[in-house]
Design a protein around this motif. Sequence first.
Motif, PDB file in Angstrom:
ATOM      1  N   PHE A  22      42.263  41.203  50.086  1.00  9.91           N
ATOM      2  CA  PHE A  22      43.329  40.634  49.252  1.00  9.91           C
ATOM      3  C   PHE A  22      43.487  39.134  49.510  1.00  9.91           C
ATOM      4  N   LYS A  23      43.455  38.754  50.782  1.00  7.09           N
ATOM      5  CA  LYS A  23      43.670  37.330  51.118  1.00  7.09           C
ATOM      6  C   LYS A  23      42.514  36.474  50.601  1.00  7.09           C
ATOM      7  N   ILE A  25      40.590  37.188  48.014  1.00 10.97           N
ATOM      8  CA  ILE A  25      40.741  37.123  46.548  1.00 10.97           C
ATOM      9  C   ILE A  25      41.805  36.077  46.191  1.00 10.97           C
ATOM     10  N   ASP A  26      42.911  36.078  46.921  1.00 12.38           N
ATOM     11  CA  ASP A  26      43.971  35.095  46.645  1.00 12.38           C
ATOM     12  C   ASP A  26      43.453  33.665  46.849  1.00 12.38           C
ATOM     13  N   GLU A 199      33.024  48.515  48.111  1.00  7.54           N
ATOM     14  CA  GLU A 199      33.827  49.236  47.117  1.00  7.54           C
ATOM     15  C   GLU A 199      35.236  48.662  46.988  1.00  7.54           C
ATOM     16  N   LYS A 200      35.820  48.284  48.119  1.00  7.53           N
ATOM     17  CA  LYS A 200      37.194  47.763  48.075  1.00  7.53           C
ATOM     18  C   LYS A 200      37.272  46.453  47.288  1.00  7.53           C
ATOM     19  N   TYR A 203      36.960  47.482  43.561  1.00  5.76           N
ATOM     20  CA  TYR A 203      38.151  48.160  43.027  1.00  5.76           C
ATOM     21  C   TYR A 203      39.353  47.229  42.922  1.00  5.76           C
ATOM     22  N   ALA A 204      39.528  46.357  43.929  1.00  7.87           N
ATOM     23  CA  ALA A 204      40.708  45.475  43.925  1.00  7.87           C
ATOM     24  C   ALA A 204      40.711  44.550  42.711  1.00  7.87           C
ATOM     25  N   ARG A 207      40.711  45.610  37.302  1.00  6.67           N
ATOM     26  CA  ARG A 207      41.455  45.389  36.066  1.00  6.67           C
ATOM     27  C   ARG A 207      41.758  43.921  35.826  1.00  6.67           C
ATOM     28  N   VAL A 208      40.915  43.071  36.417  1.00  5.30           N
ATOM     29  CA  VAL A 208      41.177  41.642  36.392  1.00  5.30           C
ATOM     30  C   VAL A 208      40.820  41.018  35.032  1.00  5.30           C
ATOM     31  N   ASN A 209      41.595  40.013  34.647  1.00  3.45           N
ATOM     32  CA  ASN A 209      41.266  39.239  33.453  1.00  3.45           C
ATOM     33  C   ASN A 209      40.408  38.054  33.890  1.00  3.45           C
ATOM     34  N   ARG A 211      39.181  35.661  32.430  1.00  2.00           N
ATOM     35  CA  ARG A 211      39.456  34.319  31.895  1.00  2.00           C
ATOM     36  C   ARG A 211      40.423  33.551  32.793  1.00  2.00           C
ATOM     37  N   VAL A 212      41.216  34.254  33.589  1.00  2.80           N
ATOM     38  CA  VAL A 212      42.192  33.547  34.432  1.00  2.80           C
ATOM     39  C   VAL A 212      41.990  33.733  35.930  1.00  2.80           C
ATOM     40  N   ARG A 213      41.228  34.748  36.299  1.00  2.96           N
ATOM     41  CA  ARG A 213      41.056  34.999  37.731  1.00  2.96           C
ATOM     42  C   ARG A 213      39.593  34.787  38.103  1.00  2.96           C
TER      43      ARG A 213
END
Lengths: 246, 246
Positions: A22-23, A25-26, A199-200, A203-204, A207-209, A211-213
């Motif tokens: 998560f960190k 990705i952020d 896999e994590k 999966y994380a 559902r990402v867009n 165009r913005v992420r």
Amino acid sequence: MAEITLLSIAERLEGFEETIVFKLIDRAQYKTNPPVYKQGKSGFKNAGDASLFELRLHNQELMDARFGRFCAPEERAFTGRLPKPHRGVTIGDTGLRCKNLKAINFTAEILAAYKDLLPRICVHGIDKGNFGSSVENDVYALQAISRRVHYGALYVAECKFRDNPEKYRGLIKAKNVDEMLALLTRKEVEDAIIARVREKVAYAQARVNRRVRTVLDPDCIVRFYREHVIPLTKKGEIAYLLNRNL
Amino acid sequence: MAEITLLSIAERLEGFEETIVFKLIDRAQYKTNPPVYKQGKSGFKNAGDASLFELRLHNQELMDARFGRFCAPEERAFTGRLPKPHRGVTIGDTGLRCKNLKAINFTAEILAAYKDLLPRICVHGIDKGNFGSSVENDVYALQAISRRVHYGALYVAECKFRDNPEKYRGLIKAKNVDEMLALLTRKEVEDAIIARVREKVAYAQARVNRRVRTVLDPDCIVRFYREHVIPLTKKGEIAYLLNRNL
């Protein structure tokens, strides 16, 4: 003696994986932002030669030290000259048996590996007006990685020692690092970690867009685990064992 | 005039969803820890009546203020008496047209809603030795939620105004809040947000080991969005419009 088993420790390490993913990705939502790592370019008055990143890391650790973060055996500061906690923090018997615990410190290696990872997960360039957010997320990612490496190093080593104390005592006395490393290594466990992390990451971001992420490539994180997180943890296990009370 | 469109703003808001979901998942790895919210029980010397949570939030904001976080129009502090930035932060023309931007502040409502959410996402009880980590994660979650609400409020309102300036000017002059709210509301967009958030919570935890990680119920987060994030954003849109330059 505190209740620590290899299964409980392995599961704790597994639980850290989401946080690291998560960190990262952020952080990857900001560009590489090379100026934030440039010495003397923090934009702060009287900050001397420090980079913005170094200032943020140190300021975070000043705060964290006051709140007692570094009382936990697996926490390590990346920077120095930190205050003592301003509140009482009670750490029970952790089960660790090593006098010189804080000498087992791989923050320099973690920082180098992390800086090497950044250009592989972030879009190259500069986010005007977002330097602060960028270094903020650097700090959170580094802390999550450091916790994983040091927690793993200390507790996995202690568990393995307890499972086979006579064998380890002999190797420690003989300072036989090669054989210790062979005894510590379980290829099938490492492969399972790698498969799970891959896999994590996927999966994380399912559902990402796009165009913005910015989307993290699972291969980059897998490589980071294989080349840094796992080897540094094992290096830490060896360091723990060499320093363990016999 | 800065280039802001409803599509680009909506996508930015969509991009914040992962961050909110990740931060809430991270917080839920700690128990509810009621003592950290108790006045006068911070454990700090000379901290008076503050709770550990309040002290952490204020200390984070002291640091963030020095680094310039609150120069961004969508950032709001939960606590007061913060210093000016210690570095120069350049914010270009944001496209927002409102003199009294910082008066649009829903931090009190966000904090109340968040505290109400906690017992629904965390295991009830106390983590000995982890109070510091618990409040640290509170702060990160609150900041992510606040950024989403205020960013949405300001920029969505501005975009909608630009799409229909004459109509909005009339309603603003007449202070006709009800009709403004009806004009702002797009039920199908709200439903799409809800569906997407539900999926993101589920996917982010798809490979989790439930023996070590507390799993967030997608329904709780969906309810939090439906009852708080979306309505507060709309309340903020109204506040922005009532304060907009005509």
